[in-house]
Design an enzyme around this catalytic site. Structure first.
Site, PDB file in Angstrom:
ATOM      1  N   SER A 169       0.813  -1.209   0.000  1.00  0.00           N
ATOM      2  CA  SER A 169       0.000   0.000   0.000  1.00  0.00           C
ATOM      3  C   SER A 169       0.858   1.275   0.000  1.00  0.00           C
ATOM      4  CB  SER A 169      -0.959  -0.031   1.192  1.00  0.00           C
ATOM      5  OG  SER A 169      -1.960   0.924   1.068  1.00  0.00           O
ATOM      6  N   ASP A 218      10.566   5.743  -9.736  1.00  0.00           N
ATOM      7  CA  ASP A 218      10.163   6.435 -10.968  1.00  0.00           C
ATOM      8  C   ASP A 218      10.916   7.750 -11.153  1.00  0.00           C
ATOM      9  OD1 ASP A 218       8.399   4.403 -11.543  1.00  0.00           O
ATOM     10  OD2 ASP A 218       6.675   5.403 -10.627  1.00  0.00           O
ATOM     11  N   LYS A 241      -0.703  -4.383  -3.225  1.00  0.00           N
ATOM     12  CA  LYS A 241      -2.024  -3.844  -2.857  1.00  0.00           C
ATOM     13  C   LYS A 241      -2.125  -2.412  -3.354  1.00  0.00           C
ATOM     14  CE  LYS A 241      -5.163  -2.671   0.889  1.00  0.00           C
ATOM     15  NZ  LYS A 241      -5.381  -1.298   0.374  1.00  0.00           N
TER      16      LYS A 241
END
Length: 727
Positions: free
Chosen positions: A478, A489, A503
């Site tokens: 999460s 990224d 998740k």
């Protein structure tokens, strides 16, 4: 959780007119089929109402936009039966054949609030359970030959259902023998073993007799909602209270989440910061077989209801509790390990990120690396909303730690340890990312209308601009995945570990009392009061209906890639200590799939791909020479072999020989590692102290970051990403 999304969705839900529910409430329920020979448990009006409303909420507001049909009905039936009898020890093939009549009708029944079918199935289970426990009790005093080369199949999940009572009699007789030989191998005398097992089966009978319709309803709703998706869950009033207490993160005990598996209490999670975590004496997967208060006598808790076991383990802070445990990966026949823990007050909001400073050598060069361990993405929203300038939060704590690491400890790099961090506050995930990047998007959230909201870090500047690494594992989920994904990224650091949990969905907690028409509540209250008056019990004013955690949105990385299902893939990969085919979102049949949306408008800090190639090469070279790495792979291989085993020998000598060999092998491996570190060898019976425990994954991750420091000189990164001055 996206709170704006939640408020918007809740507003829509509250505007719905439940005319159909009113009409259904007036309808007469279908007669409950009766199972002879057992006190039948029946559903009540509140449960019927809740079932209807949950169907409506799921069909109208769940992210899957799914309608109940015969196919889903079939899945619910299979999951429900498997939940009741996972090892196929109670139902016979004829029972399963009878249940087939409900395969394609549960969808219509649930939509109408008709719970007669699943309650009938449970009552059949209740009868079978009592029958087999009674039979097993009669077998305890039997004469058993523990020299025979027999085996007991303890995991019958993939085996056919027993065809007859006689077949199950044989299975249960073997089970009794298995439990007796386990007790015998553990070192207790035969008469005591018979007494212990007799008490165990009596406890099973006692516990099953305490089952009520709330328990049954919870099992039914779990089978229903988890068939829709793994994270949509209904909680009956009792469980809703417990859930909210857990969310409040305050209780007194040992700091572990527990679950029942085949009637044995298992550690599902060791809560960071609690006594169990600090002692390093308990791990996820360990099984607790007995509990003692302080220096008192042990009570065998195998077969107890989970809340009864938990009540024995919890207790006032400062008091001691002793546990008999069978460690994860060990057979139940292994000799239990006795541990002692002092209970503490576990205040989850006060769990803080913590730092340590490690000094490593990389190519002869010393480096100081700060390790920040973040147990959860926490925040004291109540204090923050009250204007407390010193409220607790992950980001605030980490910022202070970074300041100390930079200005006092003079570290060369920082590593963020997110292993076993299951997530928490979305806001904190965004703000924490902002400590390592300048302004920019961190995560995207798409709701059931396919509207996408980009959540950004809007605070200028960074707290740390130097070399940075993030450690993750299969239990990182999460918010942890949002943070690690953003760091990856942006090219802001190196991700080390295993594929994360995956998740990538958002749940909103909805109080069922807030979505039901008040006139229906009044009708239900009148019905309940009438029944209570007849029974002479307490009058109920407002029925409590529990709550549902409903999946209503999905997370996406700034690249547009979902964290759902796939999670975050590390740049430097380690073998997983957890079985990847058993733990993770991609192991859940009802999980939402991975997908992509449009990329957000973000600018990477740097292109680390050229450096990553060298880091992977250097890591593999070290692993080829590492004794720790070799043993880690052997441990994982041994665990996989044990996972494939479904039977165990009932020959006492062989069982003892296997146990002794396993313990000897474990001691030899520990001593081999200790010798490689210049430590004295342990003797049989010695314990590894907290100071002597080794964290190979952390040690190697620090070496990777040492490589990163050397490879990522300023000139290289400025050339790769001239727009950045952060790294």
């Amino acid at each position: 959780m996206d709170f704006k999304l939640f408020k918007e969705m809740l507003k829509r839900i509250l505007l719905v007119t439940f005319t159909a529910a009113v009409l259904a409430c007036q309808a007469s329920p279908k007669p409950q089929p009766q199972v002879p020979g057992v006190i039948n448990i029946v559903p009540d009006e509140k449960q019927s109402l809740v079932c209807r409303e949950v169907v409506g909420l799921i069909e109208n507001y769940n992210y899957k936009k799914i309608k109940l049909n015969d196919s889903i009905s079939s899945l619910i039936l299979d999951k429900y039966v498997k939940t009741l009898d996972p090892s196929r020890n109670y139902f016979t093939a004829s029972d399963i054949k009878e249940f087939e009549q409900y395969r394609n009708s549960l969808d219509d029944d649930f939509r109408n609030g008709d719970l007669s079918a699943p309650f009938y199935i449970f009552n059949v289970y209740l009868k079978r359970y009592n029958e087999w426990i009674a039979y097993a009790t009669t077998q305890i005093n039997g004469k058993y030959d523990f020299t025979k080369n027999e085996t007991y199949v303890y995991d019958r999940e993939k085996m056919p259902w027993a065809n007859s009572t006689g077949d199950l009699n044989g299975i249960w007789k073997q089970r009794v023998k298995y439990e007796l030989v386990n007790l015998k191998i553990a070192g207790t005398v035969a008469d005591k073993n018979v007494e212990t097992l007799g008490k165990r089966y009596q406890s099973l009978k006692t516990q099953i007799s305490k089952i009520n319709n709330q328990d049954v309803f919870q099992i039914v709703m779990d089978a229903f909602t988890e068939t829709i998706d793994p994270h949509t869950n209904y909680f009956n009033p009792t469980n809703a209270q417990q859930f909210n207490e857990d969310m409040a993160r305050s209780f007194e005990g040992i700091g572990a989440r527990l679950q029942l598996e085949n009637e044995v209490l298992k550690i599902a999670e060791v809560i960071p910061g609690g006594p169990a975590f600090k002692s390093k004496l308990l791990s996820a997967g360990d099984r607790i077989v007995a509990v003692a208060q302080g220096n008192g006598e042990f009570e065998d808790i195998i077969g107890w209801r989970i809340e009864n076991s938990v009540s024995k383990i919890k207790g006032p802070k400062g008091t001691k509790v002793r546990l008999k445990i069978v460690p994860v990966g060990k057979e139940m026949s292994s000799k239990p390990v006795i541990i002692e823990l002092t209970r503490e007050k576990i205040v989850m909001e006060e769990q803080s990120a913590k730092k340590t400073v490690k000094t490593i050598q990389s190519n002869g060069q010393p480096y100081r690396i700060g390790v920040i361990t973040v147990p959860a993405f926490y925040a004291d929203f109540k204090a923050a909303n009250a204007g407390d300038p010193n409220y607790k939060s992950t980001t605030r704590d980490v910022r202070l730690l970074i300041d100390t690491l930079k200005n006092k400890d003079k570290v060369d790099a920082i590593v963020m340890d997110l292993r076993a961090n299951g997530g928490g506050s979305l806001v904190e995930a965004i703000d924490l990312t902002g400590l390592f990047i300048d302004r920019g998007p961190v995560v995207q959230v798409r709701d059931i209308k396919n509207d996408v909201e980009v959540n950004e870090d809007q605070n200028a500047g960074v707290a740390w601009s130097g070399p940075f690494g993030v450690m993750v594992d299969r239990l990182s989920a999460s918010a942890s995945e949002i943070f690690a994904g953003a760091i990856q990224d942006y090219g802001r650091g190196i991700i080390m570990g295993t594929q994360t949990y995956g998740k990538g969905t958002v749940q909103s907690s909805i109080d069922m009392n807030r979505v039901v028409n008040p006139s229906i509540l009044q009708r239900i209250a009148a019905l309940v009061d009438k029944k209570n008056s007849i029974a002479g019990t307490t009058k109920e004013t407002t029925p409590q209906l529990g709550q549902i955690n409903l999946t209503m949105a999905k997370f996406y990385r700034v690249t547009g890639s979902s964290t759902q299902h796939k999670g975050v893939m590390p740049d430097i990969e380690f073998p997983s200590l957890y079985p990847m085919d058993k733990i993770g979102e991609d192991t859940e049949p009802s999980a939402l799939p991975w997908d992509e949306i449009q990329k957000s408008n973000f600018t990477a800090v740097a292109n680390l791909n050229p450096i990553k190639t060298d880091l992977v090469r250097l890591h593999k070279e070290r692993m080829a020479k590492s004794l720790d790495y070799k043993m880690l792979q052997e441990d994982i291989s041994d665990m996989k072999k044990r996972e494939g085993e479904v039977s165990v020998t009932l020959n006492e000598a062989k069982l003892k020989e296997e146990r002794d060999a396993a313990e000897a092998k474990s001691l030899a491996r520990v001593n081999e590692l200790r010798s490689s570190r210049g430590l004295a060898k342990l003797k049989k019976g010695d314990k590894v102290t907290k100071e002597e425990s080794f964290d190979f994954i952390l040690d190697e991750s620090l070496q990777v970051v040492g490589d990163l420091i050397q490879k990522s000189n300023k000139a290289e990164l400025v050339k790769a990403a001239p727009q950045s001055n952060k790294f």
